[in-house]
Design a protein around this motif. Sequence first.
Motif, PDB file in Angstrom:
ATOM      1  N   ILE A   1       0.841  -1.202   0.000  1.00  0.00           N
ATOM      2  CA  ILE A   1       0.000   0.000   0.000  1.00  0.00           C
ATOM      3  C   ILE A   1       0.875   1.251   0.000  1.00  0.00           C
ATOM      4  CG2 ILE A   1      -1.644   1.358   1.359  1.00  0.00           C
ATOM      5  CD1 ILE A   1      -2.858  -1.277   2.313  1.00  0.00           C
ATOM      6  N   LYS A   2       1.960   1.199   0.771  1.00  0.00           N
ATOM      7  CA  LYS A   2       2.888   2.325   0.831  1.00  0.00           C
ATOM      8  C   LYS A   2       3.530   2.566  -0.542  1.00  0.00           C
ATOM      9  CE  LYS A   2       5.329   2.531   4.534  1.00  0.00           C
ATOM     10  NZ  LYS A   2       6.377   2.264   5.554  1.00  0.00           N
ATOM     11  N   TYR A   3       3.831   1.475  -1.253  1.00  0.00           N
ATOM     12  CA  TYR A   3       4.420   1.604  -2.594  1.00  0.00           C
ATOM     13  C   TYR A   3       3.421   2.216  -3.572  1.00  0.00           C
ATOM     14  CZ  TYR A   3       6.642   0.393  -7.032  1.00  0.00           C
ATOM     15  OH  TYR A   3       7.216   0.456  -8.283  1.00  0.00           O
ATOM     16  N   GLN A   4       2.167   1.801  -3.475  1.00  0.00           N
ATOM     17  CA  GLN A   4       1.133   2.373  -4.335  1.00  0.00           C
ATOM     18  C   GLN A   4       1.014   3.876  -4.100  1.00  0.00           C
ATOM     19  OE1 GLN A   4      -3.056   1.576  -3.460  1.00  0.00           O
ATOM     20  NE2 GLN A   4      -3.352   0.936  -5.593  1.00  0.00           N
ATOM     21  N   THR A   5       1.067   4.272  -2.831  1.00  0.00           N
ATOM     22  CA  THR A   5       1.024   5.699  -2.487  1.00  0.00           C
ATOM     23  C   THR A   5       2.244   6.429  -3.033  1.00  0.00           C
ATOM     24  OG1 THR A   5      -0.201   5.189  -0.461  1.00  0.00           O
ATOM     25  CG2 THR A   5       0.869   7.343  -0.577  1.00  0.00           C
TER      26      THR A   5
ATOM     27  N   ILE B   1      -0.558   3.099 -12.790  1.00  0.00           N
ATOM     28  CA  ILE B   1      -0.262   2.537 -11.469  1.00  0.00           C
ATOM     29  C   ILE B   1      -0.959   1.192 -11.297  1.00  0.00           C
ATOM     30  CG2 ILE B   1      -0.543   2.868  -8.986  1.00  0.00           C
ATOM     31  CD1 ILE B   1      -0.266   5.877  -9.473  1.00  0.00           C
ATOM     32  N   ASN B   2      -2.211   1.103 -11.733  1.00  0.00           N
ATOM     33  CA  ASN B   2      -2.938  -0.171 -11.643  1.00  0.00           C
ATOM     34  C   ASN B   2      -2.217  -1.271 -12.413  1.00  0.00           C
ATOM     35  OD1 ASN B   2      -4.983   0.881 -10.049  1.00  0.00           O
ATOM     36  ND2 ASN B   2      -6.308   1.357 -11.780  1.00  0.00           N
ATOM     37  N   ASN B   3      -1.695  -0.921 -13.586  1.00  0.00           N
ATOM     38  CA  ASN B   3      -0.968  -1.900 -14.398  1.00  0.00           C
ATOM     39  C   ASN B   3       0.327  -2.338 -13.710  1.00  0.00           C
ATOM     40  OD1 ASN B   3      -2.912  -1.803 -16.406  1.00  0.00           O
ATOM     41  ND2 ASN B   3      -1.837  -0.246 -17.602  1.00  0.00           N
ATOM     42  N   MET B   4       1.012  -1.399 -13.077  1.00  0.00           N
ATOM     43  CA  MET B   4       2.261  -1.719 -12.371  1.00  0.00           C
ATOM     44  C   MET B   4       1.991  -2.625 -11.178  1.00  0.00           C
ATOM     45  SD  MET B   4       4.012   2.077 -12.574  1.00  0.00           S
ATOM     46  CE  MET B   4       5.617   1.651 -11.893  1.00  0.00           C
ATOM     47  N   MET B   5       0.917  -2.335 -10.449  1.00  0.00           N
ATOM     48  CA  MET B   5       0.566  -3.154  -9.292  1.00  0.00           C
ATOM     49  C   MET B   5       0.096  -4.535  -9.728  1.00  0.00           C
ATOM     50  SD  MET B   5       1.390  -1.038  -6.985  1.00  0.00           S
ATOM     51  CE  MET B   5       1.010  -2.112  -5.607  1.00  0.00           C
ATOM     52  N   ALA B   6      -0.583  -4.615 -10.863  1.00  0.00           N
ATOM     53  CA  ALA B   6      -1.061  -5.906 -11.377  1.00  0.00           C
ATOM     54  C   ALA B   6       0.106  -6.827 -11.705  1.00  0.00           C
ATOM     55  CB  ALA B   6      -1.927  -5.685 -12.618  1.00  0.00           C
ATOM     56  N   ALA B   7       1.202  -6.259 -12.207  1.00  0.00           N
ATOM     57  CA  ALA B   7       2.391  -7.059 -12.525  1.00  0.00           C
ATOM     58  C   ALA B   7       2.971  -7.675 -11.257  1.00  0.00           C
ATOM     59  CB  ALA B   7       3.429  -6.185 -13.217  1.00  0.00           C
ATOM     60  N   ILE B   8       3.013  -6.900 -10.193  1.00  0.00           N
ATOM     61  CA  ILE B   8       3.550  -7.388  -8.913  1.00  0.00           C
ATOM     62  C   ILE B   8       2.646  -8.468  -8.334  1.00  0.00           C
ATOM     63  CG2 ILE B   8       4.159  -6.713  -6.553  1.00  0.00           C
ATOM     64  CD1 ILE B   8       4.641  -3.850  -7.764  1.00  0.00           C
ATOM     65  N   GLN B   9       1.337  -8.245  -8.388  1.00  0.00           N
ATOM     66  CA  GLN B   9       0.388  -9.221  -7.866  1.00  0.00           C
ATOM     67  C   GLN B   9       0.471 -10.535  -8.636  1.00  0.00           C
ATOM     68  OE1 GLN B   9      -3.363  -7.158  -8.061  1.00  0.00           O
ATOM     69  NE2 GLN B   9      -2.702  -5.582  -6.611  1.00  0.00           N
ATOM     70  N   SER B  10       0.578 -10.443  -9.950  1.00  0.00           N
ATOM     71  CA  SER B  10       0.683 -11.640 -10.780  1.00  0.00           C
ATOM     72  C   SER B  10       1.962 -12.414 -10.474  1.00  0.00           C
ATOM     73  CB  SER B  10       0.643 -11.244 -12.255  1.00  0.00           C
ATOM     74  OG  SER B  10       0.673 -12.385 -13.095  1.00  0.00           O
ATOM     75  N   LEU B  11       3.074 -11.695 -10.245  1.00  0.00           N
ATOM     76  CA  LEU B  11       4.340 -12.340  -9.906  1.00  0.00           C
ATOM     77  C   LEU B  11       4.207 -13.116  -8.596  1.00  0.00           C
ATOM     78  CD1 LEU B  11       7.418 -12.838 -10.114  1.00  0.00           C
ATOM     79  CD2 LEU B  11       7.727 -10.676  -8.879  1.00  0.00           C
ATOM     80  N   TYR B  12       3.582 -12.514  -7.587  1.00  0.00           N
ATOM     81  CA  TYR B  12       3.478 -13.176  -6.283  1.00  0.00           C
ATOM     82  C   TYR B  12       2.561 -14.399  -6.332  1.00  0.00           C
ATOM     83  CZ  TYR B  12       6.476 -10.367  -3.344  1.00  0.00           C
ATOM     84  OH  TYR B  12       7.594  -9.813  -2.762  1.00  0.00           O
ATOM     85  N   GLU B  13       1.574 -14.374  -7.204  1.00  0.00           N
ATOM     86  CA  GLU B  13       0.752 -15.577  -7.398  1.00  0.00           C
ATOM     87  C   GLU B  13       1.611 -16.701  -7.973  1.00  0.00           C
ATOM     88  OE1 GLU B  13      -2.388 -14.263  -9.907  1.00  0.00           O
ATOM     89  OE2 GLU B  13      -3.438 -13.139  -8.320  1.00  0.00           O
ATOM     90  N   PHE B  14       2.481 -16.346  -8.911  1.00  0.00           N
ATOM     91  CA  PHE B  14       3.409 -17.317  -9.507  1.00  0.00           C
ATOM     92  C   PHE B  14       4.384 -17.854  -8.449  1.00  0.00           C
ATOM     93  CE2 PHE B  14       7.637 -18.011 -11.335  1.00  0.00           C
ATOM     94  CZ  PHE B  14       7.381 -18.943 -12.328  1.00  0.00           C
ATOM     95  N   LEU B  15       4.920 -16.953  -7.637  1.00  0.00           N
ATOM     96  CA  LEU B  15       5.877 -17.370  -6.606  1.00  0.00           C
ATOM     97  C   LEU B  15       5.218 -18.273  -5.570  1.00  0.00           C
ATOM     98  CD1 LEU B  15       7.726 -13.957  -6.001  1.00  0.00           C
ATOM     99  CD2 LEU B  15       8.591 -15.942  -7.268  1.00  0.00           C
ATOM    100  N   GLU B  16       3.974 -17.968  -5.214  1.00  0.00           N
ATOM    101  CA  GLU B  16       3.268 -18.790  -4.229  1.00  0.00           C
ATOM    102  C   GLU B  16       3.039 -20.199  -4.760  1.00  0.00           C
ATOM    103  OE1 GLU B  16      -0.726 -18.568  -1.373  1.00  0.00           O
ATOM    104  OE2 GLU B  16      -0.519 -17.210  -3.084  1.00  0.00           O
ATOM    105  N   ILE B  17       2.636 -20.300  -6.016  1.00  0.00           N
ATOM    106  CA  ILE B  17       2.420 -21.607  -6.637  1.00  0.00           C
ATOM    107  C   ILE B  17       3.716 -22.414  -6.667  1.00  0.00           C
ATOM    108  CG2 ILE B  17       1.906 -22.737  -8.846  1.00  0.00           C
ATOM    109  CD1 ILE B  17      -0.102 -20.477  -9.382  1.00  0.00           C
ATOM    110  N   ASN B  18       4.833 -21.703  -6.807  1.00  0.00           N
ATOM    111  CA  ASN B  18       6.129 -22.366  -6.890  1.00  0.00           C
ATOM    112  C   ASN B  18       6.836 -22.467  -5.539  1.00  0.00           C
ATOM    113  OD1 ASN B  18       6.950 -22.970  -9.916  1.00  0.00           O
ATOM    114  ND2 ASN B  18       5.767 -21.068  -9.923  1.00  0.00           N
TER     115      ASN B  18
END
Length: 346
Positions: free
Chosen positions: A68-72, A86-103
């Motif tokens: 949240i602090k990064y978004q701000t 900003i939404n697109n930048m945050m979406a990239a980070i969220q998608s990466l963490y979903e990938f990392l969690e699966i792995n």
Amino acid sequence: MNATKNNIVGLHIGSVYEDIQTFISKFDSKNTQTNYERSIRSFFMWFAKKPLELLQREDLHVRNADVIKYQTYLRNHEADYTNTTINNMMAAIQSLYEFLEINEYGVNSKYVKVDVLTDDSESAGDLFHHEAEAMANLVKGHKKGQEKSALIRLAYTTSFRKSSLLNLEWTDIKRNPEADHYLITTTGKGGKKHTVPISAELYNELELIKEQKYYQQYSDNKIFHLSKTTIQNMMDTLKMEMSIPDERNIVFHSFRNVAASYGSLEEVKAHLNHSDINTTNKYYRHKMKDYSQSISLRMEDKLDDDVFELLSKEELIRLIKQQAVGTVIQMKKEAIEMTNKREMNN
């Protein structure tokens, strides 16, 4: 040389960096790959103070408060990112963490979920040159009028973003030794340097700021000393004084788009300092379309080719001046060429 290269590659085998590259490479679009990598690099340079190549597993553990602090941070960034960006930048980070969690990285992707910002793609309504010019003249009657007027003129002439304008210093302006104008340079998004010429007349308008009594208190070499709140109040007052309706969504960023009425698409792309011409295309034509000029209606018009012969000289000149700014400028150029040819023939 090859041995060194192999050693560097070897360092990344089975590493966090290698897995991030695997994540990025799964997208077919090269443009998506580039945007995702840029967004992810930006986040970890802010959060872990490291490039992707040096990340360790422990660098990936993040709290929702951090995200949240990064978004701000992005919302307040000097690059003036739109909410959509900003939404697109945050979406990239969220998608990466979903990938990392699966792995099995031991991270929880829900921690990087943040509220989506309101789509502001239409937030900067279209402003026409004569309106921007009227604002620059009208604001001279306000407090700090000369400075505000010069800011507006520089905004719609150079198309610099508000943050770039407020960061300008007097040393960013140089006289062009080869012509009677000045070159003004700023740093835009992504650290890109951008230089735009301005007329001697506009430079003189800027110089008049120094003559204002209140301005003598400043010694930081900055050209403008106007807060974002002051600029917002200025825009609200000008819209009220000019009876501009709220539904037009006129904001300070609207000055940046005034130049879209001039020149070719390529010229506007260079002027706005866009990397992608598709981005420029969104600003190239004003959104407030004149549907009376639509192809479907024009093709039905049965107009007499000799209609201009029926107009007086005064009427014809008035008609020409009523056309779009870009059209008038092109007609002026062609008129100069015609008169030059006529003089040469005589």
